[in-house]
Design a protein around this motif. Structure first.
Motif, PDB file in Angstrom:
ATOM      1  N   THR A 157       0.811  -1.225   0.000  1.00 13.37           N
ATOM      2  CA  THR A 157       0.000   0.000   0.000  1.00 13.37           C
ATOM      3  C   THR A 157       0.841   1.270   0.000  1.00 13.37           C
ATOM      4  O   THR A 157       0.293   2.360  -0.155  1.00 13.37           O
ATOM      5  N   SER A 158       2.143   1.154   0.179  1.00  8.91           N
ATOM      6  CA  SER A 158       3.008   2.332   0.091  1.00  8.91           C
ATOM      7  C   SER A 158       3.319   2.633  -1.364  1.00  8.91           C
ATOM      8  O   SER A 158       3.352   1.720  -2.208  1.00  8.91           O
ATOM      9  N   PRO A 159       3.547   3.915  -1.718  1.00  7.80           N
ATOM     10  CA  PRO A 159       3.869   4.252  -3.108  1.00  7.80           C
ATOM     11  C   PRO A 159       5.098   3.518  -3.633  1.00  7.80           C
ATOM     12  O   PRO A 159       5.126   3.089  -4.792  1.00  7.80           O
ATOM     13  N   ALA A 160       6.118   3.368  -2.802  1.00  5.89           N
ATOM     14  CA  ALA A 160       7.354   2.719  -3.248  1.00  5.89           C
ATOM     15  C   ALA A 160       7.109   1.270  -3.652  1.00  5.89           C
ATOM     16  O   ALA A 160       7.648   0.777  -4.645  1.00  5.89           O
ATOM     17  N   GLY A 165       5.636  -2.772  -8.741  1.00  6.68           N
ATOM     18  CA  GLY A 165       5.044  -4.005  -9.239  1.00  6.68           C
ATOM     19  C   GLY A 165       4.969  -5.126  -8.223  1.00  6.68           C
ATOM     20  O   GLY A 165       4.832  -6.297  -8.594  1.00  6.68           O
ATOM     21  N   LYS A 166       5.015  -4.801  -6.920  1.00  8.77           N
ATOM     22  CA  LYS A 166       4.931  -5.838  -5.898  1.00  8.77           C
ATOM     23  C   LYS A 166       3.471  -6.230  -5.655  1.00  8.77           C
ATOM     24  O   LYS A 166       2.581  -5.390  -5.695  1.00  8.77           O
ATOM     25  N   THR A 210      12.369  -7.691 -11.470  1.00 14.14           N
ATOM     26  CA  THR A 210      12.863  -6.326 -11.362  1.00 14.14           C
ATOM     27  C   THR A 210      11.701  -5.371 -11.107  1.00 14.14           C
ATOM     28  O   THR A 210      10.550  -5.692 -11.419  1.00 14.14           O
ATOM     29  N   PRO A 211      11.949  -4.182 -10.560  1.00 14.31           N
ATOM     30  CA  PRO A 211      10.863  -3.205 -10.358  1.00 14.31           C
ATOM     31  C   PRO A 211      10.248  -2.785 -11.693  1.00 14.31           C
ATOM     32  O   PRO A 211      10.964  -2.449 -12.638  1.00 14.31           O
ATOM     33  N   VAL A 212       8.925  -2.809 -11.769  1.00 14.86           N
ATOM     34  CA  VAL A 212       8.212  -2.394 -12.981  1.00 14.86           C
ATOM     35  C   VAL A 212       7.045  -1.499 -12.580  1.00 14.86           C
ATOM     36  O   VAL A 212       6.546  -1.568 -11.461  1.00 14.86           O
ATOM     37  N   LYS A 213       6.616  -0.671 -13.504  1.00 13.15           N
ATOM     38  CA  LYS A 213       5.489   0.218 -13.261  1.00 13.15           C
ATOM     39  C   LYS A 213       4.636   0.291 -14.518  1.00 13.15           C
ATOM     40  O   LYS A 213       5.122   0.647 -15.594  1.00 13.15           O
ATOM     41  N   GLY A 214       3.367  -0.053 -14.399  1.00 12.68           N
ATOM     42  CA  GLY A 214       2.467  -0.029 -15.527  1.00 12.68           C
ATOM     43  C   GLY A 214       2.323   1.361 -16.116  1.00 12.68           C
ATOM     44  O   GLY A 214       2.213   2.347 -15.393  1.00 12.68           O
ATOM     45  N   GLY A 215       2.362   1.453 -17.438  1.00 14.37           N
ATOM     46  CA  GLY A 215       2.227   2.734 -18.110  1.00 14.37           C
ATOM     47  C   GLY A 215       3.518   3.511 -18.249  1.00 14.37           C
ATOM     48  O   GLY A 215       3.526   4.631 -18.778  1.00 14.37           O
ATOM     49  N   PRO A 229       8.365  -0.527 -26.265  1.00 10.58           N
ATOM     50  CA  PRO A 229       8.140   0.144 -24.974  1.00 10.58           C
ATOM     51  C   PRO A 229       8.210  -0.864 -23.833  1.00 10.58           C
ATOM     52  O   PRO A 229       7.800  -2.018 -23.992  1.00 10.58           O
ATOM     53  N   ASP A 230       8.729  -0.425 -22.700  1.00  8.55           N
ATOM     54  CA  ASP A 230       8.910  -1.338 -21.570  1.00  8.55           C
ATOM     55  C   ASP A 230       8.624  -0.603 -20.269  1.00  8.55           C
ATOM     56  O   ASP A 230       8.901   0.595 -20.142  1.00  8.55           O
ATOM     57  N   ASP A 231       8.071  -1.317 -19.279  1.00  7.25           N
ATOM     58  CA  ASP A 231       7.723  -0.713 -17.996  1.00  7.25           C
ATOM     59  C   ASP A 231       8.754  -0.997 -16.910  1.00  7.25           C
ATOM     60  O   ASP A 231       8.530  -0.717 -15.737  1.00  7.25           O
ATOM     61  N   GLN A 232       9.895  -1.539 -17.300  1.00  6.31           N
ATOM     62  CA  GLN A 232      10.938  -1.873 -16.338  1.00  6.31           C
ATOM     63  C   GLN A 232      11.650  -0.605 -15.860  1.00  6.31           C
ATOM     64  O   GLN A 232      12.072   0.224 -16.652  1.00  6.31           O
TER      65      GLN A 232
END
Length: 379
Positions: A157-160, A165-166, A210-215, A229-232
């Motif tokens: 629930t934290s932004p980090a 992608g956790k 690895t850390p990923v973020k959608g969009g 394009p990649d979200d990594q």
């Protein structure tokens, strides 16, 4: 273009990963109740609300290594409801939750906006404890051995955590608690020493190694030579597994004033990527898939003084040093000090005690000659 690092979704049998270390408040309600020192008989005893203030030691003029990027002073608020599902003299099962938020009051690079409040990861806890042995006769209760098993589910629930992608983290581990007589329960201080040895294994379930973020959609070169394009976010692996070993010692000093100290080794294990190559105009360029070390050890040291005010509010003043075993210069750091070391002050409201004093319900009958137990802080 940067070549895309190998990615894979963690397999269920690989397990959940290490929960991120809480930077400021480190108390965990599921582990913080001393069964023989409870102040009420309510099923929801041990429920607390804590206001924690933590700041880097160099902000207070202590320590010579000054690194502006990690100079932090902030507030940490945590609500910890606790409920005993099973409440027998020798066997107890408690469920609890850690719900809170943090606000950094300095101007470091931890948050995007100045003094931005952020939710912490929510933790759902379960703890089973059993009394294995207790001394009898004239020294009844002066020596005692307890064992416990803890289970924790940490939600991102934290932004980090959410932006990496956790999915969630599962932690499990046993504890052994040994109480030893010093001057005895009738003394004004140094009544007994309580040592707690615990081992915890945690595993992270995530969208990728690895850390990923959608969009996110940054254009990168794939191993086949195409641009996509990649979200990594980075090429480094998340810490998928953590093995934590801790030893904690609690000691009543004088009347209600108590001392607690703890030592811990936090071993993080990262994913080891396979080797491969990236297609280029001149041929295949090989790359090493190791992405650096896969084992990252951290050490943790904590010492604190605790004093209760009418059993309603606990004041805890302490010092904590949780840091990587290897520093930025490649040298081993001291167990007791690093640039990440912090002073902290906890103001904890004991909600069940407040309720009992206001309503008269759930009050525990006083036992003559007992001393208050020290505050307990978990690594």
């Amino acid at each position: 273009m940067q070549p895309l690092s190998p990615r894979a979704t963690p397999r269920p049998e690989a397990g959940p990963a290490a929960s991120p270390a809480v930077r400021w408040s480190q108390v965990t309600a599921a582990d913080a109740v001393l069964e023989d020192e409870e102040e009420t008989t309510l099923r929801w005893r041990g429920s607390t609300f804590t206001w924690n203030q933590g700041g880097s030691t160099t902000l207070f003029g202590v320590g010579g290594e000054y690194i502006p990027a990690i100079q932090v002073y902030g507030w940490d608020f945590t609500f910890r409801p606790n409920f005993y599902v099973l409440d027998r003299p020798k066997d107890k099962v408690a469920v609890s939750a850690d719900i809170g938020w943090v606000t950094e009051l300095t101007n470091s690079d931890i948050t995007t906006h100045y003094r931005e409040p952020q939710f912490k990861d929510v933790a759902l806890n379960a703890r089973y404890s059993r009394e294995l042995w207790e001394s009898g006769g004239a020294e009844r209760g002066e020596y005692k051995t307890d064992a416990a098993m803890r289970l924790r589910l940490t939600l991102p629930t934290s932004p980090a955590s959410w932006n990496a992608g956790k999915y969630f983290t599962v932690s499990v581990g046993p504890q052994i608690i040994q109480k030893v007589k010093l001057l005895g329960a009738k003394a004004d201080g140094l009544n007994n020493l309580t040592a707690t040895l615990g081992v915890t294994y945690a595993h992270l379930f995530a969208q990728s190694y690895t850390p990923v973020k959608g969009g996110f959609g940054r254009e990168r070169m794939t191993p086949s030579g195409e641009v996509a394009p990649d979200d990594q976010l980075t090429g480094a692996s998340l810490a998928l597994d953590r093995l934590s070993t801790s030893l904690q010692v609690d000691l009543p000093l004088y009347k209600d004033l108590s001392l607690a100290t703890s030592f811990g080794l936090l071993s993080d294990f990262k994913h080891e990527f396979e080797e491969g190559c990236v297609a280029t105009q001149t041929g295949c360029a090989p790359y090493d898939g190791s992405q650096g070390t896969t084992y990252v050890p951290q050490t943790a040291f904590d010492v604190s003084l605790n004093y209760p005010i009418f059993e309603v509010v606990d004041l805890t003043l302490g010092y904590n040093n949780t840091n990587l075993q290897l520093g930025y210069d490649g040298q081993r750091r001291s167990f007791f000090y690093s640039p990440e070391a912090q002073f902290y002050l906890d103001i904890t409201a004991n909600l069940d005690v407040i309720y009992s004093k206001v309503t008269g319900r759930g009050e525990k009958v006083e036992k003559p000659g007992t001393a208050s137990a020290p505050g307990r802080r978990q690594l």
